[in-house]
Write an enzyme that holds these catalytic residues in place. Structure first.
Site, PDB file in Angstrom:
ATOM      1  N   SER A  10      11.560  28.450  30.561  1.00 17.59           N
ATOM      2  CA  SER A  10      11.411  29.435  29.508  1.00 17.59           C
ATOM      3  C   SER A  10      10.441  30.547  29.905  1.00 17.59           C
ATOM      4  O   SER A  10      10.783  31.444  30.677  1.00 17.59           O
ATOM      5  CB  SER A  10      10.733  28.833  28.295  1.00 17.59           C
ATOM      6  OG  SER A  10      10.897  29.415  27.144  1.00 17.59           O
ATOM      7  N   HIS A  68      17.079  24.410  23.831  1.00 24.16           N
ATOM      8  CA  HIS A  68      16.214  24.929  24.573  1.00 24.16           C
ATOM      9  C   HIS A  68      15.135  23.672  25.144  1.00 24.16           C
ATOM     10  O   HIS A  68      14.569  23.092  24.341  1.00 24.16           O
ATOM     11  CB  HIS A  68      15.572  25.914  23.690  1.00 24.16           C
ATOM     12  CG  HIS A  68      14.546  26.622  24.755  1.00 24.16           C
ATOM     13  ND1 HIS A  68      14.881  27.474  25.779  1.00 24.16           N
ATOM     14  CD2 HIS A  68      13.030  26.655  24.803  1.00 24.16           C
ATOM     15  CE1 HIS A  68      13.845  28.134  26.263  1.00 24.16           C
ATOM     16  NE2 HIS A  68      13.055  27.613  25.916  1.00 24.16           N
ATOM     17  N   ASP A  74      21.087  26.657  22.987  1.00 26.12           N
ATOM     18  CA  ASP A  74      20.003  27.659  23.315  1.00 26.12           C
ATOM     19  C   ASP A  74      19.973  28.949  22.718  1.00 26.12           C
ATOM     20  O   ASP A  74      20.954  29.470  23.164  1.00 26.12           O
ATOM     21  CB  ASP A  74      19.353  27.392  24.774  1.00 26.12           C
ATOM     22  CG  ASP A  74      17.932  28.148  24.781  1.00 26.12           C
ATOM     23  OD1 ASP A  74      17.482  28.656  23.984  1.00 26.12           O
ATOM     24  OD2 ASP A  74      17.502  28.217  26.111  1.00 26.12           O
TER      25      ASP A  74
END
Length: 339
Positions: A177, A307, A275
């Site tokens: 991320s 995610h 995601d």
């Protein structure tokens, strides 16, 4: 729940419930992934870890910072079967640039699993978090950690594990991320000869990368409510340049530096079907492939997951598949991997 501002008697300037609270006097409270797992040797895998500090001034990464500023990191060493040198992984955790650390259970356990599967030595970087340390602090700290790791290239650095076990011909960056965003931006810096990095990166693995932009793409356009839940993050962590098309957060934006300058030879982009950031990762790989960059770019997509799903289900088969793919990437040659 979408974050909100509040100027009530609590003197809270900003809050995202259960995640972070910022007071008007500058105090910050975090409620997410604040736990600390002590360094140890895992009895099941034999992976050992220890913590180090990295003086930023010594790495000459950010002259504007006081010399007392340090970056911390957790080092991971797999169970050694022989004296062969191991690939070196420099890892950047996620958390939107404002929460979590390498010492929290979720990232400690994930790195332990990756190191055991891939048989790599890893440096997991604890960069400065916003709002106390707004962007570009995370990038400056991460570059300092890369330079510190590179200082062991000739076997005479301050950390014995890197001197004795790291193969500086096989150096990788990776992150989850926001950490994947950092890994990309560090690879762009590494591609600039004037920055003087004395090692060459072999590859970068971006897992569910946090890229953004002012114009919605893919599922973002279909779910404006979900997009609004993420729209606030970049201005919060980077108040000096809050534009969502700033190249740090949107490397595909018009006018951003060409991805041909990426300073590595291999890239793996991992995305997840559910995601919201999925199409940003897909677009990154597409733009990279058409940029004139001379390396090999690969893609892995996990169906039916959202995610960072793997961080919270390391025992699941899909998480194991992702970790195995990363292990193959960190131990592969220049040949493209099968998709």
């Amino acid at each position: 729940m979408e974050p909100h501002s509040n100027s009530s008697k609590s003197e809270v300037a900003f809050e995202w419930p259960s995640i972070i609270r910022v007071y008007k006097d500058g105090r910050v409270e975090r409620f997410f992934e604040t736990d600390v797992v002590p360094p140890s040797t895992d009895p099941e895998t034999g992976v050992s870890c220890k913590d180090v500090t990295i003086p930023v001034a010594a790495a000459a990464a950010a002259p504007s910072k006081p010399s007392s500023h340090v970056v911390s990191a957790r080092l991971f060493l797999p169970k050694l079967a022989d004296s062969r040198k191991l690939p070196l992984l420099i890892y950047f955790h996620g958390g939107g640039f404002f929460v979590s650390s390498p010492f929290s259970a979720v990232y400690h356990n994930y790195l332990k699993a990756v190191v055991a599967e891939a048989n790599v030595i890893a440096v997991s970087v604890n960069y400065g978090k916003a709002p106390e340390h707004p962007i570009p602090a995370a990038y400056e700290d991460s570059w300092a950690a890369i330079q510190w790791a590179a200082s062991h290239r000739d076997g005479d650095g301050p950390e014995a594990w890197l001197n004795e076990h790291a193969d500086f011909g096989r150096v990788f960056l990776s992150g989850e991320s926001a950490g994947a965003n950092i890994a990309h931006n560090m690879a762009m810096v590494a591609g600039k000869p004037e920055r003087g990095l004395n090692i060459r990166l072999l590859g970068v693995a971006l897992v569910h990368p946090y890229f953004w932009g002012s114009s919605p793409i893919g599922p973002e356009a279909l779910h404006p409510d979900k997009r609004a839940e993420l729209d606030w993050i970049w201005p919060f962590v980077c108040p000096s340049t809050p534009d969502s098309d700033e190249p740090w957060i949107n490397p595909m934006a018009d006018g951003a530096p060409r991805l041909a300058g990426l300073g590595c030879r291999r890239v793996l982009v991992c995305v997840a079907e559910k995601d919201l950031l999925r199409d940003r990762g897909r677009l990154y790989r597409e733009v990279l492939g058409g940029s004139g960059w001379a390396g090999v770019a690969e893609m892995m997509e996990t169906e039916g997951e959202g995610h960072a799903f793997h961080l919270y289900d390391l025992g699941g088969e899909k998480a194991k598949d992702l970790i195995r793919r990363l292990a193959t990437f960190f131990n592969g040659d220049m040949s493209p991997l099968m998709s």
